[in-house]
Design an enzyme around this catalytic site. Structure first.
Site, mmCIF file in Angstrom:
data_model
loop_
_atom_site.group_PDB
_atom_site.id
_atom_site.type_symbol
_atom_site.label_atom_id
_atom_site.label_comp_id
_atom_site.label_asym_id
_atom_site.label_seq_id
_atom_site.Cartn_x
_atom_site.Cartn_y
_atom_site.Cartn_z
ATOM 1 N N GLU A 268 -7.339 -2.686 -11.362
ATOM 2 C CA GLU A 268 -8.457 -2.980 -10.656
ATOM 3 C C GLU A 268 -9.254 -1.722 -9.871
ATOM 4 O O GLU A 268 -8.476 -0.738 -9.816
ATOM 5 C CB GLU A 268 -7.863 -3.949 -9.421
ATOM 6 C CG GLU A 268 -7.525 -5.054 -9.986
ATOM 7 C CD GLU A 268 -6.796 -6.257 -9.009
ATOM 8 O OE1 GLU A 268 -6.738 -5.806 -7.656
ATOM 9 O OE2 GLU A 268 -6.600 -7.295 -9.382
ATOM 10 N N LYS A 270 -10.260 0.364 -6.961
ATOM 11 C CA LYS A 270 -9.597 0.781 -5.829
ATOM 12 C C LYS A 270 -10.652 1.014 -4.865
ATOM 13 O O LYS A 270 -11.380 2.051 -4.848
ATOM 14 C CB LYS A 270 -8.486 1.593 -5.746
ATOM 15 C CG LYS A 270 -7.937 1.738 -4.443
ATOM 16 C CD LYS A 270 -7.065 3.207 -4.508
ATOM 17 C CE LYS A 270 -6.203 3.362 -3.043
ATOM 18 N NZ LYS A 270 -7.019 3.136 -1.953
HETATM 19 P P1 ATP Z 1 -1.264 2.439 2.015
HETATM 20 O O1 ATP Z 1 -2.065 1.372 2.144
HETATM 21 O O2 ATP Z 1 -0.444 2.447 0.563
HETATM 22 O O3 ATP Z 1 -0.488 2.786 3.104
HETATM 23 P P2 ATP Z 1 -3.130 4.315 2.116
HETATM 24 O O4 ATP Z 1 -3.591 4.055 3.619
HETATM 25 O O5 ATP Z 1 -3.300 5.682 1.932
HETATM 26 O O6 ATP Z 1 -1.854 3.933 1.823
HETATM 27 P P3 ATP Z 1 -4.782 3.661 -0.002
HETATM 28 O O7 ATP Z 1 -4.352 4.766 -0.584
HETATM 29 O O8 ATP Z 1 -6.310 3.557 0.594
HETATM 30 O O9 ATP Z 1 -4.370 3.456 1.501
HETATM 31 O O10 ATP Z 1 -4.363 2.542 -0.790
HETATM 32 C C1 ATP Z 1 -3.951 1.062 -0.433
HETATM 33 C C2 ATP Z 1 -5.308 0.305 0.035
HETATM 34 O O11 ATP Z 1 -6.161 0.273 -1.108
HETATM 35 C C3 ATP Z 1 -4.951 -1.030 0.399
HETATM 36 O O12 ATP Z 1 -4.450 -1.174 1.565
HETATM 37 C C4 ATP Z 1 -6.264 -1.799 0.190
HETATM 38 O O13 ATP Z 1 -6.912 -1.359 1.604
HETATM 39 C C5 ATP Z 1 -7.056 -0.974 -0.728
HETATM 40 N N1 ATP Z 1 -7.616 -1.563 -1.930
HETATM 41 C C6 ATP Z 1 -8.771 -1.413 -2.460
HETATM 42 N N2 ATP Z 1 -8.986 -1.807 -3.431
HETATM 43 C C7 ATP Z 1 -7.597 -2.680 -3.661
HETATM 44 C C8 ATP Z 1 -7.282 -3.439 -4.887
HETATM 45 N N3 ATP Z 1 -8.101 -3.971 -5.708
HETATM 46 N N4 ATP Z 1 -5.906 -4.055 -4.901
HETATM 47 C C9 ATP Z 1 -5.165 -3.718 -3.721
HETATM 48 N N5 ATP Z 1 -5.455 -2.781 -2.724
HETATM 49 C C10 ATP Z 1 -6.926 -2.372 -2.716
#
Ligand code: ATP
Length: 585
Positions: A268, A270
């Site tokens: 998906e 991100k």
């Molecule tokens: P984490 O949320 O894993 O603690 P982080 O704050 O660095 O780490 P990200 O690296 O941004 O967060 O990665 C996870 C986040 O990505 C999720 O919490 C969500 O908000 C976001 N996200 C965006 N698109 C998606 C998707 N398709 N599926 C799941 N999460 C997604």
């Protein structure tokens, strides 16, 4: 229960940094608390009077505290506060001065403290400040010095006793299931002995699972005290009460992602926005952030899309709200829309200026059914069927492909980055929804955050509508031994078409044109002057570039106008980064 008993525990917790010892003191105390008071006590031990997801907050300004302390002690607290750096300690000190002069004080109860503090959150309108001062000073007048310390700290929601969620969970297990699991803790040795480990872990997991769903230890402690282990099964997910969001570990790249989640997998986009857990029940919509704060009021636009476009009497969905530029309709970085989260006024205006698109990527509950144990592929089907008429820039299911082919996965990754996203998520089709956990049912793949500062040494003129611009850039790092710039990659991602959206092709072209050294067809050589910051997915060894390395999926993050080419990332830095990523996880 006397407030002094609770304060005794606070003090013990504050006086040790050992996690096990904290769990022990709390569990011994919990054994003595009766059911009727357990919910208040559980909140107060966390320095709260509302569960964390409740939108009500105590909200008392410093000047009100100073007035309240003055009213109860007759002394201005400002100077002592400045000296101690802790307004709780200041209140304690001043209460001690006053105490010698007072003959009688009424003993405080947990009920009284709790009720007065809760009332602080409900006051509104004229005379609020005076009423707040009265509620706090009433408590302080009856408080012992050490009680004053914790009353004030609770008021500012900063208890400082160092009690994490894991410790509270363990304390509940020790207090109510300690005998069944045959546990024994010695304070002297700081050692926990568990005779019946299997049984112990069963309790720990069950309490954790219940907590993930209700996010409120008061409910858990109470039900366990009254009904034992069986009581935990009564704790059910309810729309309106947020549950912990599932977190995703980071994979090193696409191959690594497949190794973790298995093949085939769902890939998906991100999205680079902010997470919204959205609940609907009886036509009421609530929006919670990743930290489970209620932000419903700030996003009337999202509420509208959700009620308009998602079918269902009741549900809980997980989604990412991503901002887009209202003129160019392009996604914009999270920072631009982050200001909407805390906004209390001009909300409609903010919604117009910083519109968001909601990308729904999971469903946790639907029409009375808890879906967390259902495989992701099924949840996704339900999610897609719930959304009638998905609409670009309003609300839609997250962009997804299903593949086991690495080349297809890579091109999907590149497509996602080109669309302005942060990377991709790779999800196990059989994975359950595990609240609060960073398990491998889904992983994120994104360019690493250790950015590289590189200098532009070459470029290529664009084609078609980009023909007036330099559209792809050769970047280099510095070899300190030979004092040369050595190439490390080619970047065209992260650069915008419109200057209002960030660093644009036009802007870079203007900067680079005067320093073109040589031109051959569409390829130009550039004097190494302009430094840019890049992120990337990983560093690979590569014969293509003169550094011997290549940045994979590099993306421009920013211009580094304050940096000279002498200060950029060196080849040695790259070697270190390369080695450290090899050793990663
Ligand atoms: P984490 O949320 O894993 O603690 P982080 O704050 O660095 O780490 P990200 O690296 O941004 O967060 O990665 C996870 C986040 O990505 C999720 O919490 C969500 O908000 C976001 N996200 C965006 N698109 C998606 C998707 N398709 N599926 C799941 N999460 C997604």
């Amino acid at each position: 229960m006397k407030y002094a008993e609770l304060v005794g525990v606070y003090n013990k917790l504050e006086n040790t940094s050992k996690r096990l010892e904290k769990a022990y003191h709390l569990s011994e105390f919990l054994k003595k608390v009766d059911s009727a008071e357990l919910d208040k006590v559980m909140l107060l031990v966390q320095g709260k009077v509302f569960p964390s997801w409740d939108e009500r907050k105590i909200g008392v300004a410093a000047r009100i505290l100073i007035k309240a302390i003055q009213t109860s002690t007759g002394i201005n607290a400002e100077k002592t506060w400045r000296e101690t750096g802790d307004i709780g300690k200041a209140a304690e000190k001043l209460t001690a001065c006053k105490e010698q002069a007072t003959l009688f004080s009424q003993e405080l109860s947990v009920d009284k403290v709790f009720d007065n503090l809760q009332k602080l959150a409900t006051l509104e309108g004229t005379g609020t400040v005076d009423k707040k001062i009265k509620l706090i000073s009433e408590l302080l007048t009856s408080a012992s010095p050490i009680e004053a310390r914790y009353i004030i700290r609770t008021t500012i929601e900063e208890l400082r006793v160092g009690l994490g969620e894991g410790t509270i969970r363990d304390a509940i297990v020790w207090a109510y299931f300690g005998e069944q699991a045959k546990i024994n803790y010695s304070v002297e040795e700081n050692k926990l002995k568990v005779e019946n480990r299997g049984e112990y872990m069963k309790y720990v997991d069950a309490v954790q699972e219940a907590y993930d769903v209700v996010n409120d230890f008061s409910i858990i402690a109470k039900i366990v005290k009254q009904k034992g282990f069986e009581g935990l099964s009564e704790i059910k997910m309810k729309p309106g009460i947020p549950i912990k969001v599932m977190l995703y570990p980071k994979a090193k790249g696409i191959e690594d992602a497949y190794t973790i989640v298995g093949k085939p997998a769902a890939l998906e986009y991100k999205y680079d926005g902010f997470r919204m857990q959205i609940h609907k029940k009886n036509k009421t919509i609530k929006i919670f952030t990743r930290r489970l704060e209620d932000v419903t009021a700030q996003f009337p636009d999202v509420c509208e899309y959700v009620s308009e476009k998602i079918e269902g009497e009741s549900f809980i969905i997980d989604s990412e709200a991503v901002g887009y530029d209202r003129f160019s309709k392009k996604y914009i970085a999270f920072q631009h829309i982050s200001q909407r989260i805390k906004r209390k006024y001009d909300i409609e205006e903010m919604a117009k200026r910083y519109p968001v698109e909601l990308n729904v990527f999971d469903v946790i509950y639907y029409n009375g059914e808890n879906l967390i144990k259902k495989p992701f592929s099924e949840r996704r089907k339900i999610l897609v069927s719930m959304i009638k008429e998905p609409e670009y820039l309003k609300l839609k299911p997250a962009e997804q492909v299903m593949t086991e082919n690495t080349a297809d996965a890579e091109s999907f990754y590149q497509k996602s980055l080109d669309a302005g996203n942060e990377g991709i998520m790779v999800k196990n089709l059989q994975g359950i929804y595990k609240p609060g956990a960073r398990v491998g049912y889904g992983v994120k793949v994104k360019p690493t955050m250790e950015t590289v500062d590189a200098v532009i040494t070459g470029a290529e003129w664009g084609e078609g509508k980009r023909s007036a611009w330099l559209a792809s850039f050769i970047v280099a790092v510095r070899n300190t031994e030979t004092d040369e710039f050595v190439e490390i990659g080619r970047v065209g991602t992260g650069i915008k078409e419109k200057s209002e959206e960030g660093v644009s092709f036009g802007q870079l072209t203007e900067m680079l044109k005067p320093i073109i050294i040589k031109e051959e067809g569409r390829i130009v050589q550039i004097k190494p002057e302009i430094v840019i910051e890049l992120d990337y997915e990983e560093i690979q060894k590569s014969p293509t570039y003169s550094s011997g390395y290549a940045l994979r999926f590099p993306r421009l993050v920013n211009l580094r106008e304050e940096r000279s080419p002498e200060e950029i990332t060196t080849l040695e830095d790259i070697e270190i980064l390369y080695e450290s990523q090899r050793g990663r996880g």
